[in-house]
Design a protein around this motif. Structure first.
Motif, PDB file in Angstrom:
ATOM      1  N   ARG A 170       4.196   6.828  -6.500  1.00 11.73           N
ATOM      2  CA  ARG A 170       3.522   7.922  -7.254  1.00 11.73           C
ATOM      3  C   ARG A 170       3.967   9.222  -6.415  1.00 11.73           C
ATOM      4  NH1 ARG A 170      -0.923   8.614 -10.477  1.00 11.73           N
ATOM      5  NH2 ARG A 170      -0.063   6.654 -11.337  1.00 11.73           N
ATOM      6  N   HIS A 171       4.052   9.472  -5.321  1.00 12.00           N
ATOM      7  CA  HIS A 171       4.033  11.016  -4.610  1.00 12.00           C
ATOM      8  C   HIS A 171       5.523  11.145  -4.067  1.00 12.00           C
ATOM      9  CE1 HIS A 171      -0.133  11.225  -5.444  1.00 12.00           C
ATOM     10  NE2 HIS A 171      -0.270  10.051  -4.935  1.00 12.00           N
ATOM     11  N   ALA A 172       6.324  10.182  -3.752  1.00 12.81           N
ATOM     12  CA  ALA A 172       7.431  10.760  -2.840  1.00 12.81           C
ATOM     13  C   ALA A 172       8.614   9.588  -3.386  1.00 12.81           C
ATOM     14  CB  ALA A 172       7.243  10.379  -1.564  1.00 12.81           C
ATOM     15  N   ARG A 173       8.887   9.282  -4.748  1.00  7.98           N
ATOM     16  CA  ARG A 173      10.170   8.375  -5.093  1.00  7.98           C
ATOM     17  C   ARG A 173      11.201   9.049  -5.123  1.00  7.98           C
ATOM     18  NH1 ARG A 173       8.689   6.583 -11.189  1.00  7.98           N
ATOM     19  NH2 ARG A 173       7.919   8.692 -11.813  1.00  7.98           N
ATOM     20  N   ASP A 174      11.093  10.540  -5.142  1.00  3.07           N
ATOM     21  CA  ASP A 174      12.508  11.298  -5.223  1.00  3.07           C
ATOM     22  C   ASP A 174      13.120  11.143  -3.958  1.00  3.07           C
ATOM     23  OD1 ASP A 174      10.362  12.643  -4.064  1.00  3.07           O
ATOM     24  OD2 ASP A 174      11.458  14.384  -4.280  1.00  3.07           O
ATOM     25  N   ALA A 175      12.660  10.759  -2.694  1.00  9.51           N
ATOM     26  CA  ALA A 175      13.070  10.574  -1.462  1.00  9.51           C
ATOM     27  C   ALA A 175      13.817   9.194  -1.100  1.00  9.51           C
ATOM     28  CB  ALA A 175      12.088  10.755  -0.387  1.00  9.51           C
ATOM     29  N   ALA A 176      14.672   9.231  -0.120  1.00  8.79           N
ATOM     30  CA  ALA A 176      15.524   7.945   0.254  1.00  8.79           C
ATOM     31  C   ALA A 176      14.413   7.072   0.398  1.00  8.79           C
ATOM     32  CB  ALA A 176      16.357   8.117   1.184  1.00  8.79           C
TER      33      ALA A 176
ATOM     34  N   ILE B  59      10.627   7.490   2.703  1.00  7.65           N
ATOM     35  CA  ILE B  59       9.445   7.618   1.835  1.00  7.65           C
ATOM     36  C   ILE B  59       8.213   7.711   2.541  1.00  7.65           C
ATOM     37  CG2 ILE B  59       7.869   6.457  -0.068  1.00  7.65           C
ATOM     38  CD1 ILE B  59      10.397   5.995  -1.681  1.00  7.65           C
ATOM     39  N   VAL B  60       7.757   6.610   3.344  1.00  5.85           N
ATOM     40  CA  VAL B  60       6.750   6.465   4.076  1.00  5.85           C
ATOM     41  C   VAL B  60       6.316   7.568   5.194  1.00  5.85           C
ATOM     42  CG1 VAL B  60       5.441   5.070   5.833  1.00  5.85           C
ATOM     43  CG2 VAL B  60       6.681   3.920   4.193  1.00  5.85           C
ATOM     44  N   LEU B  61       7.359   8.144   5.811  1.00  2.00           N
ATOM     45  CA  LEU B  61       7.317   9.133   6.504  1.00  2.00           C
ATOM     46  C   LEU B  61       6.929  10.427   6.045  1.00  2.00           C
ATOM     47  CD1 LEU B  61      10.068   8.499   9.108  1.00  2.00           C
ATOM     48  CD2 LEU B  61       7.905   8.137   9.512  1.00  2.00           C
ATOM     49  N   LEU B  62       7.523  10.715   4.766  1.00  2.00           N
ATOM     50  CA  LEU B  62       7.304  11.837   3.767  1.00  2.00           C
ATOM     51  C   LEU B  62       5.982  11.902   3.131  1.00  2.00           C
ATOM     52  CD1 LEU B  62      10.748  12.611   2.505  1.00  2.00           C
ATOM     53  CD2 LEU B  62       9.560  13.717   4.280  1.00  2.00           C
ATOM     54  N   LEU B  63       5.203  10.707   2.978  1.00  2.00           N
ATOM     55  CA  LEU B  63       3.991  10.662   2.144  1.00  2.00           C
ATOM     56  C   LEU B  63       2.729  11.535   2.640  1.00  2.00           C
ATOM     57  CD1 LEU B  63       3.137   9.285  -0.315  1.00  2.00           C
ATOM     58  CD2 LEU B  63       2.373   7.314   1.204  1.00  2.00           C
ATOM     59  N   PRO B  64       2.434  11.335   3.706  1.00  2.00           N
ATOM     60  CA  PRO B  64       1.482  12.301   4.333  1.00  2.00           C
ATOM     61  C   PRO B  64       1.551  13.973   4.079  1.00  2.00           C
ATOM     62  CG  PRO B  64       1.867  10.680   6.059  1.00  2.00           C
ATOM     63  CD  PRO B  64       2.972  10.884   4.984  1.00  2.00           C
ATOM     64  N   ALA B  65       2.677  14.434   4.118  1.00  2.00           N
ATOM     65  CA  ALA B  65       3.020  15.906   3.864  1.00  2.00           C
ATOM     66  C   ALA B  65       3.022  16.102   2.532  1.00  2.00           C
ATOM     67  CB  ALA B  65       4.076  16.222   4.338  1.00  2.00           C
ATOM     68  N   ARG B  66       3.221  15.063   1.536  1.00  2.00           N
ATOM     69  CA  ARG B  66       3.515  15.372   0.355  1.00  2.00           C
ATOM     70  C   ARG B  66       1.888  15.428  -0.418  1.00  2.00           C
ATOM     71  NH1 ARG B  66       8.304  13.724  -2.209  1.00  2.00           N
ATOM     72  NH2 ARG B  66      10.027  14.753  -1.236  1.00  2.00           N
ATOM     73  N   MET B  67       1.081  14.417   0.383  1.00  2.00           N
ATOM     74  CA  MET B  67      -0.258  14.477  -0.409  1.00  2.00           C
ATOM     75  C   MET B  67      -1.025  15.355   0.382  1.00  2.00           C
ATOM     76  SD  MET B  67      -0.469  10.097  -0.594  1.00  2.00           S
ATOM     77  CE  MET B  67      -1.777  10.427  -1.518  1.00  2.00           C
ATOM     78  N   LEU B  68      -0.979  15.574   1.490  1.00  2.00           N
ATOM     79  CA  LEU B  68      -2.041  16.424   2.320  1.00  2.00           C
ATOM     80  C   LEU B  68      -1.176  17.575   2.877  1.00  2.00           C
ATOM     81  CD1 LEU B  68      -4.238  13.948   4.046  1.00  2.00           C
ATOM     82  CD2 LEU B  68      -4.983  15.303   2.113  1.00  2.00           C
ATOM     83  N   PRO B  69      -0.842  18.621   2.106  1.00  2.00           N
ATOM     84  CA  PRO B  69       0.119  19.748   2.690  1.00  2.00           C
ATOM     85  C   PRO B  69      -0.780  20.614   3.760  1.00  2.00           C
ATOM     86  CG  PRO B  69       0.238  19.954   0.260  1.00  2.00           C
ATOM     87  CD  PRO B  69      -0.644  18.967   0.564  1.00  2.00           C
ATOM     88  N   GLY B  70      -0.066  21.048   4.917  1.00  2.00           N
ATOM     89  CA  GLY B  70      -1.058  21.497   5.891  1.00  2.00           C
ATOM     90  C   GLY B  70      -1.155  21.001   7.202  1.00  2.00           C
ATOM     91  N   ALA B  71      -2.103  21.418   8.033  1.00  2.00           N
ATOM     92  CA  ALA B  71      -1.957  20.791   9.338  1.00  2.00           C
ATOM     93  C   ALA B  71      -2.589  19.410   9.163  1.00  2.00           C
ATOM     94  CB  ALA B  71      -3.441  21.310  10.093  1.00  2.00           C
ATOM     95  N   ALA B  72      -3.414  18.948   8.267  1.00  2.00           N
ATOM     96  CA  ALA B  72      -3.947  17.387   7.996  1.00  2.00           C
ATOM     97  C   ALA B  72      -2.576  16.580   7.971  1.00  2.00           C
ATOM     98  CB  ALA B  72      -5.060  17.275   7.154  1.00  2.00           C
TER      99      ALA B  72
ATOM    100  N   LEU C  51       0.777  -1.253   0.132  1.00  2.00           N
ATOM    101  CA  LEU C  51       0.047   0.212   0.021  1.00  2.00           C
ATOM    102  C   LEU C  51       0.825   1.241   0.028  1.00  2.00           C
ATOM    103  CD1 LEU C  51      -2.727   1.488   0.255  1.00  2.00           C
ATOM    104  CD2 LEU C  51      -2.546   1.252   2.774  1.00  2.00           C
ATOM    105  N   TYR C  52       1.814   1.239   1.032  1.00  2.00           N
ATOM    106  CA  TYR C  52       2.633   2.534   0.993  1.00  2.00           C
ATOM    107  C   TYR C  52       3.485   2.565  -0.108  1.00  2.00           C
ATOM    108  CZ  TYR C  52       0.968   4.018   5.436  1.00  2.00           C
ATOM    109  OH  TYR C  52       0.152   4.430   6.521  1.00  2.00           O
ATOM    110  N   GLY C  53       3.955   1.295  -0.477  1.00  2.00           N
ATOM    111  CA  GLY C  53       4.776   1.490  -1.626  1.00  2.00           C
ATOM    112  C   GLY C  53       4.373   2.019  -3.142  1.00  2.00           C
ATOM    113  N   VAL C  54       3.155   1.569  -3.354  1.00  2.00           N
ATOM    114  CA  VAL C  54       2.358   1.961  -4.622  1.00  2.00           C
ATOM    115  C   VAL C  54       2.244   3.494  -4.436  1.00  2.00           C
ATOM    116  CG1 VAL C  54       0.015   1.909  -5.672  1.00  2.00           C
ATOM    117  CG2 VAL C  54       1.297  -0.240  -4.971  1.00  2.00           C
ATOM    118  N   LEU C  55       1.689   3.965  -3.242  1.00  2.00           N
ATOM    119  CA  LEU C  55       1.657   5.373  -2.969  1.00  2.00           C
ATOM    120  C   LEU C  55       3.018   6.165  -2.902  1.00  2.00           C
ATOM    121  CD1 LEU C  55      -0.906   5.341  -0.244  1.00  2.00           C
ATOM    122  CD2 LEU C  55      -1.423   5.925  -2.436  1.00  2.00           C
ATOM    123  N   GLY C  56       3.988   5.681  -2.410  1.00  2.00           N
ATOM    124  CA  GLY C  56       5.247   6.319  -2.553  1.00  2.00           C
ATOM    125  C   GLY C  56       5.865   6.488  -3.743  1.00  2.00           C
TER     126      GLY C  56
END
Length: 416
Positions: A287-293, A297-310, A280-285
């Motif tokens: 698409r949205h965070a594969r430029d990270a180490a 990737i897993v830790l950066l994913l929420p902020a990449r997909m939902l910028p802001g407080a959420a 699940l996180y591999g597929v999302l990562g």
């Protein structure tokens, strides 16, 4: 984001210490510290086993490898889960009937060799330190990446919580911590992953794009998509899981062999549910965070997909889940290794157990300071490799081959 992350980490650490310290009411005898007085129910023990396997490497590392290298990385968690099938088929009941507490105890009992016990304990110490250093580095990565604070603060938090739980009541404390935190990890990772998947629009993502396979050949077995290559990965991971000291010690914590078998089955069911997390996180990562180490990737994913407080809140929740994963594995390895080492240094008892646990943790912290986070994956591979090449043959042959000798085990350990 810093406040949310620190709040999540503090919650997990404090909760873990409270649960672990409150659990044991009997913590003075040898069996209480080493095998939780053999009173752990099967489903509770199965949750603890599952928590050991779903470590920070499984929650963060495997998902990152899937995101960067593609579908072939799925064979690694599948192989680790298959190790429980091997344990169930070959070693559970005979090992439980042996009446021993640790792998060095089993080696000395089966081969009637006092010299083999410390020799076995040395290999167990090396494997345990490799896993502990990897978990400590994972804690440092979470703290540094999400808060900007020095990594040693993550080491200190995990080390203090781990030592507190281990000294409170040995494996009884550890079992309570692991079982409760498995459910915490499951809810956190599946819940955050479901939210991120929903925000992505649930669009299909190709797992086998051309660029998705770049760099796969650098990982053992993953560059060979043939049947022999896949079987090699599965065999190595399965045998490695079978011989891990913090996994195999769970066989001793049930009342009888039937309870031990039921614990293994329960662990397999729970791992089947958790197996959704890495892809699940591999597929999302991807698409949205594969430029990270890969391990970020897993830790950066929420902020990449939902910028802001959420996104910040979800990142804090994931940080809590990551700390739950590494804390559960860390404390399991520490108690397994400390118990084995203390059993080889008379007089065996609670005092020697506590001293051994403290010294092992200090050694792990020193090795963490002397190494770099880039070595974490290699250390986990070393742990699995040594386990598969040493303890797995000793267990299988020790149970099923009467002509095994102490000299043969020592030679097998050295060559392995």
């Amino acid at each position: 984001m810093t406040v949310a992350v620190l709040t999540g980490i503090a919650f997990v650490v404090v909760l873990g210490v409270m649960v672990g310290a409150a659990r044991p009411r009997r913590s003075s005898g040898l069996a209480d510290f080493h095998v939780a007085a053999r009173q752990v129910p099967p489903w509770w023990n199965g949750a603890a086993m599952s928590s050991e396997v779903t470590s920070a490497a499984a929650c963060l590392g495997t998902a990152g490898l899937i995101a960067t290298h593609g579908g072939p990385m799925l064979w690694y968690p599948v192989g680790a889960a298959a190790g429980f099938v091997v344990i169930l088929a070959l070693v559970v009941a005979p090992l439980r009937r042996s009446g021993t507490y640790t792998l060095p105890d089993f080696a000395g009992w089966r081969l009637r060799s006092a010299r083999l016990r410390p020799f076995t304990a040395c290999f167990l110490l090396v494997i345990g330190l490799a896993f502990m250093v990897a978990q400590l580095h994972a804690a440092g990565i979470v703290v540094r990446l999400l808060t900007g604070l020095p990594p040693w603060l993550g080491w200190a938090a995990v080390g203090a919580a781990t030592l507190g739980v281990a000294l409170a009541g040995g494996l009884g404390s550890v079992t309570s911590l692991q079982a409760s935190q498995f459910w915490l990890k499951l809810v956190v990772f599946l819940g955050v992953g479901a939210i991120c998947w929903w925000m992505s629009g649930a669009r299909p993502v190709a797992l086998f794009e051309g660029s998705y396979r770049v760099g796969v050949a650098g990982l053992a077995g993953a560059g060979d998509p043939s049947l022999p290559g896949v079987l090699a990965v599965l065999l190595a991971c399965a045998l490695g899981t079978m011989g891990l000291p913090h996994v195999i010690v769970r066989v001793y914590t049930n009342r009888d062999a039937r309870g031990a078998r039921r614990s293994i089955v329960a662990a397999q069911v729970m791992l089947a549910v958790f197996s959704v997390v890495p892809p699940l996180y591999g597929v999302l990562g991807h698409r949205h965070a594969r430029d990270a180490a890969a391990d970020e990737i897993v830790l950066l994913l929420p902020a990449r997909m939902l910028p802001g407080a959420a996104g910040e809140v979800l990142t804090g929740v994931l940080a809590a889940g990551a700390f739950a994963a590494l804390l559960a594995t860390m404390v399991a390895v520490l108690v397994a290794v400390g118990g084995a080492v203390s059993a080889c240094v008379p007089p065996a008892g609670a005092r020697s157990f506590r001293a051994a646990v403290t010294l092992v943790l200090l050694a792990a912290l020193a090795l963490t300071a002397a190494s770099t986070p880039r070595e974490s994956v290699a250390l986990v591979v070393v742990g699995f490799t040594l386990s598969a090449a040493t303890f797995c043959p000793m267990l299988v042959l020790g149970i099923w081959w009467r002509r095994l000798t102490d000299a043969g085990v020592a030679a097998g350990f050295t060559l392995g």
